[in-house]
Design an enzyme around this catalytic site. Structure first.
Site, mmCIF file in Angstrom:
data_model
loop_
_atom_site.group_PDB
_atom_site.id
_atom_site.type_symbol
_atom_site.label_atom_id
_atom_site.label_comp_id
_atom_site.label_asym_id
_atom_site.label_seq_id
_atom_site.Cartn_x
_atom_site.Cartn_y
_atom_site.Cartn_z
ATOM 1 N N GLU A 1 0.865 -1.184 0.000
ATOM 2 C CA GLU A 1 0.000 0.000 0.000
ATOM 3 C C GLU A 1 0.901 1.234 0.000
ATOM 4 O O GLU A 1 2.115 1.125 0.248
ATOM 5 C CB GLU A 1 -0.888 0.005 1.252
ATOM 6 C CG GLU A 1 -1.841 -1.185 1.292
ATOM 7 C CD GLU A 1 -2.853 -1.121 2.427
ATOM 8 O OE1 GLU A 1 -2.820 -0.130 3.211
ATOM 9 O OE2 GLU A 1 -3.671 -2.046 2.515
ATOM 10 N N GLY B 1 4.984 -0.685 2.652
ATOM 11 C CA GLY B 1 5.820 -1.366 1.664
ATOM 12 C C GLY B 1 6.569 -2.484 2.366
ATOM 13 O O GLY B 1 6.044 -3.585 2.555
ATOM 14 N N ILE C 1 0.765 -2.745 -7.940
ATOM 15 C CA ILE C 1 0.191 -4.054 -8.244
ATOM 16 C C ILE C 1 0.475 -4.421 -9.714
ATOM 17 O O ILE C 1 -0.029 -3.795 -10.642
ATOM 18 C CB ILE C 1 -1.328 -4.097 -7.940
ATOM 19 C CG1 ILE C 1 -1.568 -3.611 -6.493
ATOM 20 C CG2 ILE C 1 -1.874 -5.495 -8.180
ATOM 21 C CD1 ILE C 1 -0.733 -4.303 -5.409
ATOM 22 N N ARG D 1 32.895 -7.212 -32.649
ATOM 23 C CA ARG D 1 33.375 -5.830 -32.650
ATOM 24 C C ARG D 1 34.904 -5.769 -32.778
ATOM 25 O O ARG D 1 35.628 -6.336 -31.953
ATOM 26 C CB ARG D 1 32.928 -5.171 -31.339
ATOM 27 C CG ARG D 1 33.510 -3.807 -31.066
ATOM 28 C CD ARG D 1 32.894 -2.748 -31.921
ATOM 29 N NE ARG D 1 33.325 -1.414 -31.511
ATOM 30 C CZ ARG D 1 33.159 -0.335 -32.244
ATOM 31 N NH1 ARG D 1 32.572 -0.414 -33.438
ATOM 32 N NH2 ARG D 1 33.557 0.838 -31.800
ATOM 33 N N GLN E 1 42.526 -9.204 -23.024
ATOM 34 C CA GLN E 1 42.364 -9.898 -21.749
ATOM 35 C C GLN E 1 41.465 -9.117 -20.775
ATOM 36 O O GLN E 1 40.715 -9.721 -20.001
ATOM 37 C CB GLN E 1 43.734 -10.146 -21.108
ATOM 38 C CG GLN E 1 43.682 -11.269 -20.102
ATOM 39 C CD GLN E 1 45.064 -11.587 -19.541
ATOM 40 O OE1 GLN E 1 45.827 -10.694 -19.181
ATOM 41 N NE2 GLN E 1 45.376 -12.853 -19.470
ATOM 42 N N GLN F 1 28.617 -1.883 -20.624
ATOM 43 C CA GLN F 1 30.030 -1.481 -20.711
ATOM 44 C C GLN F 1 30.732 -2.170 -21.884
ATOM 45 O O GLN F 1 31.515 -1.547 -22.601
ATOM 46 C CB GLN F 1 30.734 -1.823 -19.378
ATOM 47 C CG GLN F 1 32.104 -1.205 -19.223
ATOM 48 C CD GLN F 1 32.034 0.312 -19.071
ATOM 49 O OE1 GLN F 1 31.008 0.857 -18.678
ATOM 50 N NE2 GLN F 1 33.116 0.993 -19.403
ATOM 51 N N GLU G 1 8.993 -7.805 -4.442
ATOM 52 C CA GLU G 1 8.845 -8.987 -3.558
ATOM 53 C C GLU G 1 9.786 -8.883 -2.359
ATOM 54 O O GLU G 1 10.345 -9.874 -1.889
ATOM 55 C CB GLU G 1 8.984 -10.294 -4.333
ATOM 56 C CG GLU G 1 7.813 -10.448 -5.298
ATOM 57 C CD GLU G 1 7.433 -11.863 -5.631
ATOM 58 O OE1 GLU G 1 7.733 -12.771 -4.840
ATOM 59 O OE2 GLU G 1 6.811 -12.054 -6.684
#
Ligand code: COS
Length: 393
Positions: free
Chosen positions: A130, A134, A164, A275, A286, A344, A371
């Site tokens: 609500e 929370g 909701i 790329r 590396q 990134q 949740e």
């Protein structure tokens, strides 16, 4: 040594992954960018998930459902989230909304509503939070007042629920409401409310950072009078049912997090191979390899914890509360890190809407929040540890 396949998925679980992935390749991935761009409901995905019985796979066969176990349900949600987090909220929220019924509902209530959910006659949303309740869910104000009339026993609901998921789209709502203010958490009860019940209405869709295809709205209850037989379990047991539900469904949020992280990693790997900079693919550097290795390692650790938690959810083990919170917290932190690093890897391109990784990064953020925030998950884990609950392994 036995030939028991330790930590390996069964053939059946592998087959489920393949089947969901095929549905996603055809009907979820191609629409994900458009769904996000226009903040529209993922109709194509929702229809395809329903047609393939992946919209609410957890519903037991006796109610006409697919009868997927907790791990299979996790795999479905993970695969859909890999393609589109918004679409993965279809099976995830259908489980969240209907699990209170499966845990505590009467046989009659289960037969009535789970059958409709399985058939595709309406989704299920979960109404706990609500505006002022929370993390402190017990502080809810929505009330349900008992009314005994010559027509029978009713409860009259008044209040507002916020955040909701799929509100307005779902036909059915599990609503937690106060039936006895003095009794605090033991004075909260759970009810099934239908979208068509008189007095139910919805707020405007929230404008969100991510999961834009999944509508999030307030739900208003203005003197909503529902028959007493729509109460889930006994009066005063609603909060415990709501918490027990979250123990199971935090595992499905972990699955979403693993899925979106895997989607971002897959994309970053493909890009790094293609790329070219300084005369060679960036994957040959590396520095890039170490970044990708960390991403892969963390996604896999999150997946293993999530699957271990799913096993506990399926068996109803005593350490599920710890594992559900741990899987959700760990996997969502990994999802945030991995999706950010995928951006990134793509550099400037990753920061644009022309590539999916910025969407995945925005979508991943919610898994650290809903949740139960990851701060709440740490409260839950610490309480379990301090109470001496031991891991089942
Ligand atoms: N299973 C069964 N019962 C549980 C439970 C669980 N996992 N967790 C708590 N309960 C019960 C407790 O046993 C207690 O019952 P009694 O009063 O009968 O002993 C009752 O619920 C209240 O529990 P507690 O005292 O732990 O409540 P708190 O107010 O301290 O709140 C937290 C605990 C913060 C963990 C809880 O409110 C919470 O999870 N908040 C986040 C809510 C959330 O996830 N919101 C997202 C909504 S879905 S998007």
């Amino acid at each position: 040594m036995s030939d028991f396949p330790l930590f390996a998925l069964s053939e059946e679980h592998r087959a489920i992954r393949e089947a969901v992935r095929a549905v996603c390749d055809a009907k979820v991935t191609p629409f994900a960018a458009d769904v996000d761009e226009h903040a529209r409901y993922p109709e194509e995905a929702a229809d395809a998930l329903l047609a393939s019985d992946f919209h609410a796979p957890h519903v037991p066969e006796q109610y006409g459902g697919a009868g997927a176990d907790a791990l299979a349900t996790v795999i479905v949600i993970e695969e859909v989230a890999r393609a589109d987090m918004s679409a993965s909220l279809v099976p995830a929220v259908n489980k969240l909304g209907s699990l209170p019924l499966m845990i505590a509902g009467s046989e009659e209530l289960k037969a009535r509503y789970l059958a409709k959910l399985a058939k595709g006659d309406g989704g299920f949303s979960y109404c706990l939070s609500e505006p002022d309740a929370g993390s402190d869910a017990v502080a809810m104000k929505t009330r349900a007042v008992k009314e005994e009339t010559s027509e029978g026993v009713f409860y009259v609901l008044d209040g507002v629920k916020r955040w909701i998921t799929n509100a307005g789209v779902s036909e059915f709502y599990t609503v937690m409401a106060v039936t006895d203010r003095e009794a605090r958490s033991r004075g909260i009860s759970a009810f099934v409310v239908e979208k068509s019940d008189e007095g139910v209405s919805f707020g405007a869709p929230e404008k969100k950072l991510g999961i834009k295809g999944s509508p999030t709205r307030e739900v208003y209850f203005d003197h909503v009078r529902i028959p007493a037989d729509r109460m889930i379990g006994a009066e005063g047991t609603g909060f415990a049912t709501a918490m027990q539900t979250l123990d199971h469904t935090r595992v499905t949020i972990a699955a979403q997090a693993v899925g979106v992280a895997q989607g971002a990693l897959d994309y970053a790997l493909g890009y790094a191979r293609e790329r070219q900079q300084f005369g060679k693919p960036i994957a040959d550097f590396q520095g890039m390899q170490f970044l990708l290795a960390d991403m892969g390692m963390k996604v896999e650790a999150a997946r293993q914890l999530t699957y271990a938690a799913a096993g506990r959810s399926e068996r109803g083990d005593a350490d599920l509360t710890f594992f559900g919170a741990a899987a959700k917290c760990f996997a969502s932190d990994v999802a945030m890190e991995v999706t950010t690093n995928a951006v990134q890897v793509l550099g400037g391109y990753g920061y644009t809407h022309d590539y999916p990784v910025e969407r995945m990064m925005r979508d991943a953020k919610i898994t650290q929040i809903y949740e139960g925030t990851n701060q709440v998950q740490r409260i839950v884990m610490a309480r379990q540890l301090l109470a001496g609950v031991q891991s089942e392994l």
